[in-house]
Design a protein around this motif. Structure first.
Motif, PDB file in Angstrom:
ATOM      1  N   ARG A   3      -5.555 -39.636   1.793  1.00 22.15           N
ATOM      2  CA  ARG A   3      -4.677 -39.339   2.923  1.00 22.15           C
ATOM      3  C   ARG A   3      -4.783 -40.431   3.978  1.00 22.15           C
ATOM      4  NH1 ARG A   3      -2.392 -34.388   2.865  1.00 22.15           N
ATOM      5  NH2 ARG A   3      -3.265 -32.833   1.466  1.00 22.15           N
ATOM      6  N   VAL A   4      -5.977 -40.969   4.180  1.00 23.28           N
ATOM      7  CA  VAL A   4      -6.149 -41.990   5.206  1.00 23.28           C
ATOM      8  C   VAL A   4      -5.424 -43.272   4.828  1.00 23.28           C
ATOM      9  CG1 VAL A   4      -7.843 -43.474   6.341  1.00 23.28           C
ATOM     10  CG2 VAL A   4      -8.329 -41.060   6.033  1.00 23.28           C
ATOM     11  N   SER A   5      -5.321 -43.567   3.523  1.00 24.75           N
ATOM     12  CA  SER A   5      -4.804 -44.865   3.106  1.00 24.75           C
ATOM     13  C   SER A   5      -3.381 -45.122   3.570  1.00 24.75           C
ATOM     14  CB  SER A   5      -4.876 -44.984   1.579  1.00 24.75           C
ATOM     15  OG  SER A   5      -6.198 -44.899   1.133  1.00 24.75           O
ATOM     16  N   LEU A   6      -2.495 -44.117   3.447  1.00 30.09           N
ATOM     17  CA  LEU A   6      -1.117 -44.323   3.875  1.00 30.09           C
ATOM     18  C   LEU A   6      -1.043 -44.461   5.375  1.00 30.09           C
ATOM     19  CD1 LEU A   6       1.719 -44.685   2.973  1.00 30.09           C
ATOM     20  CD2 LEU A   6       2.039 -42.225   2.965  1.00 30.09           C
ATOM     21  N   PHE A   7      -1.883 -43.743   6.101  1.00 28.51           N
ATOM     22  CA  PHE A   7      -1.919 -43.920   7.544  1.00 28.51           C
ATOM     23  C   PHE A   7      -2.361 -45.343   7.880  1.00 28.51           C
ATOM     24  CE2 PHE A   7      -3.814 -43.671  11.740  1.00 28.51           C
ATOM     25  CZ  PHE A   7      -2.810 -43.033  12.427  1.00 28.51           C
ATOM     26  N   VAL A   8      -3.309 -45.869   7.082  1.00 34.82           N
ATOM     27  CA  VAL A   8      -3.760 -47.251   7.273  1.00 34.82           C
ATOM     28  C   VAL A   8      -2.588 -48.209   7.141  1.00 34.82           C
ATOM     29  CG1 VAL A   8      -5.074 -49.087   6.164  1.00 34.82           C
ATOM     30  CG2 VAL A   8      -6.176 -46.921   6.657  1.00 34.82           C
ATOM     31  N   LEU A   9      -1.692 -47.944   6.185  1.00 31.63           N
ATOM     32  CA  LEU A   9      -0.525 -48.815   6.033  1.00 31.63           C
ATOM     33  C   LEU A   9       0.328 -48.809   7.289  1.00 31.63           C
ATOM     34  CD1 LEU A   9       0.629 -48.060   2.386  1.00 31.63           C
ATOM     35  CD2 LEU A   9      -0.690 -50.003   3.214  1.00 31.63           C
ATOM     36  N   SER A  10       0.505 -47.639   7.902  1.00 29.14           N
ATOM     37  CA  SER A  10       1.296 -47.575   9.130  1.00 29.14           C
ATOM     38  C   SER A  10       0.612 -48.355  10.243  1.00 29.14           C
ATOM     39  CB  SER A  10       1.525 -46.120   9.551  1.00 29.14           C
ATOM     40  OG  SER A  10       0.355 -45.544  10.059  1.00 29.14           O
ATOM     41  N   ALA A 147      15.561 -42.399  16.624  1.00 28.49           N
ATOM     42  CA  ALA A 147      16.034 -41.492  15.574  1.00 28.49           C
ATOM     43  C   ALA A 147      15.326 -41.894  14.283  1.00 28.49           C
ATOM     44  CB  ALA A 147      17.544 -41.586  15.415  1.00 28.49           C
ATOM     45  N   ARG A 148      14.623 -40.930  13.648  1.00 28.60           N
ATOM     46  CA  ARG A 148      13.812 -41.285  12.485  1.00 28.60           C
ATOM     47  C   ARG A 148      14.056 -40.311  11.337  1.00 28.60           C
ATOM     48  NH1 ARG A 148      10.029 -41.721  16.828  1.00 28.60           N
ATOM     49  NH2 ARG A 148       9.235 -39.645  16.323  1.00 28.60           N
ATOM     50  N   ALA A 149      14.002 -40.836  10.128  1.00 30.16           N
ATOM     51  CA  ALA A 149      13.988 -40.000   8.932  1.00 30.16           C
ATOM     52  C   ALA A 149      12.539 -39.630   8.644  1.00 30.16           C
ATOM     53  CB  ALA A 149      14.589 -40.754   7.747  1.00 30.16           C
ATOM     54  N   ALA A 150      12.295 -38.367   8.285  1.00 26.50           N
ATOM     55  CA  ALA A 150      10.942 -37.880   8.032  1.00 26.50           C
ATOM     56  C   ALA A 150      10.725 -37.688   6.534  1.00 26.50           C
ATOM     57  CB  ALA A 150      10.716 -36.560   8.769  1.00 26.50           C
ATOM     58  N   PHE A 151       9.527 -38.059   6.083  1.00 26.50           N
ATOM     59  CA  PHE A 151       9.160 -37.936   4.679  1.00 26.50           C
ATOM     60  C   PHE A 151       7.746 -37.363   4.576  1.00 26.50           C
ATOM     61  CE2 PHE A 151      12.032 -41.471   5.210  1.00 26.50           C
ATOM     62  CZ  PHE A 151      12.980 -41.296   4.212  1.00 26.50           C
ATOM     63  N   SER A 152       7.503 -36.582   3.543  1.00 26.19           N
ATOM     64  CA  SER A 152       6.143 -36.106   3.265  1.00 26.19           C
ATOM     65  C   SER A 152       5.738 -36.621   1.892  1.00 26.19           C
ATOM     66  CB  SER A 152       6.077 -34.577   3.300  1.00 26.19           C
ATOM     67  OG  SER A 152       6.809 -34.010   2.230  1.00 26.19           O
ATOM     68  N   THR A 153       4.428 -36.788   1.702  1.00 23.19           N
ATOM     69  CA  THR A 153       3.940 -37.256   0.408  1.00 23.19           C
ATOM     70  C   THR A 153       2.572 -36.660   0.107  1.00 23.19           C
ATOM     71  OG1 THR A 153       3.349 -39.191  -0.926  1.00 23.19           O
ATOM     72  CG2 THR A 153       2.962 -39.353   1.445  1.00 23.19           C
ATOM     73  N   ASP A 154       2.386 -36.294  -1.166  1.00 23.74           N
ATOM     74  CA  ASP A 154       1.065 -35.901  -1.652  1.00 23.74           C
ATOM     75  C   ASP A 154       0.471 -37.032  -2.483  1.00 23.74           C
ATOM     76  OD1 ASP A 154       2.597 -35.847  -3.907  1.00 23.74           O
ATOM     77  OD2 ASP A 154       2.155 -33.776  -4.454  1.00 23.74           O
ATOM     78  N   PHE A 155       1.093 -38.222  -2.394  1.00 21.68           N
ATOM     79  CA  PHE A 155       0.663 -39.463  -3.045  1.00 21.68           C
ATOM     80  C   PHE A 155       0.920 -39.458  -4.543  1.00 21.68           C
ATOM     81  CE2 PHE A 155      -1.943 -38.631   0.699  1.00 21.68           C
ATOM     82  CZ  PHE A 155      -1.431 -39.631   1.509  1.00 21.68           C
TER      83      PHE A 155
END
Length: 286
Positions: A3-10, A147-155
């Protein structure tokens, strides 16, 4: 990927979430590029209007490039300097939030986990006023349309979760307490489409309990966030950021959902940016 990894990308795309709060005056000169390390700890609600907070800690490298036409990680993901005027900028806005284990949450226990959520979209940033103080530096007042598009991911896959509209009034001041101290205050109401509201507040019949009735969520107003952050230089290469905020959900579209718990929630964060390498060539801070 954790979960932390994608946040790291941001964090890598933005340079640093907290670093965006550092005011950049037009006469400031900064390196064309810089690389370093970023570390932070956050304590935020498990989801909007949740009754419980969760703590997450991250540490990651970061990079910033300030080119003549394109800038990456300099207070936004990417920005075209060609349309960066003295009173407005057009760039890309991004937001992200950690996932949450529903079984760790009293209200959502037994429901599906909330995945990592990230949002991406255009931002129009307008400077509506600037001030100069005899003893407390300079400041600017911005009005941003996001204005943003929202996405969810379980990787293992990515799901589109609708859209968010978030205007923001932002006040930033450099030299607030000392020459190297910056203050930021933000006020931002949010509206979301039904898809995202469903993700947070819908209760399908499969998840009904004696304490949790079924609920059909709808799109609309989510809440208004008031955030304050302060940054200062601990050394020539290390900058520290401390921030906090309250979100007020009174009047939200889904206030009657059984998993809508608190009309006001809070978040806290502390971070550090360590600049390790930088170019000798300098460019204007704006």
């Amino acid at each position: 990927m954790s979960r932390v990894s994608l946040f790291v990308l941001s964090i890598l795309w933005c340079g640093s979430t907290f670093a965006q709060e550092d005011i950049k005056l037009e006469e400031d000169l900064r390196p064309v590029w810089e690389v370093g390390a970023f570390a932070a700890a956050f304590n935020n609600p498990a989801y909007p209007a949740a009754g419980q907070n969760e703590t997450n800690v991250i540490a990651t490298p970061y990079g910033i490039y300030r080119g003549k036409v394109l800038r990456v990680g300099d207070g936004s993901i990417v920005r075209a300097v060609a349309i960066d005027k003295s009173w407005y900028e057009l760039d890309v806005s991004m937001a992200a939030s950690f996932g949450s284990d529903s079984n760790d949450n009293d209200t959502r226990h037994g429901m599906p986990d909330l995945d990592f959520i990230f949002e991406v979209g255009p931002q129009l940033k307008m400077r509506i006023a600037d001030f100069e103080f005899a003893e407390h530096g300079r400041s600017e007042l911005f009005f941003n349309l996001q204005a943003r598009a929202a996405f969810s991911t379980d990787f293992s896959g990515i799901n589109h979760r609708g859209y968010v509209f978030q205007p923001q009034l932002s006040y930033v001041q450099k030299g607030w307490l000392s020459e190297k101290t910056a203050l930021s205050i933000r006020l931002s109401p949010s509206w979301a489409t039904e898809d995202l509201q469903d993700y947070f507040y819908q209760v399908d019949t499969d998840y009904v309990t004696a304490e949790r009735g079924s609920y059909d969520a709808k799109g609309g107003y989510m809440g208004t966030n008031l955030g304050i952050s302060v940054s200062f230089e601990a050394t020539n290469d290390i900058r520290v950021f401390v921030g906090g905020g309250m979100t007020f959900h009174s009047g939200a579209a889904n206030i009657n959902s059984p998993i809508f718990v608190d009309k006001s929630t809070y978040g806290l964060g502390v971070g550090m940016v360590w600049r390790i390498l930088e170019s000798k060539e300098l460019v204007s801070g704006r």
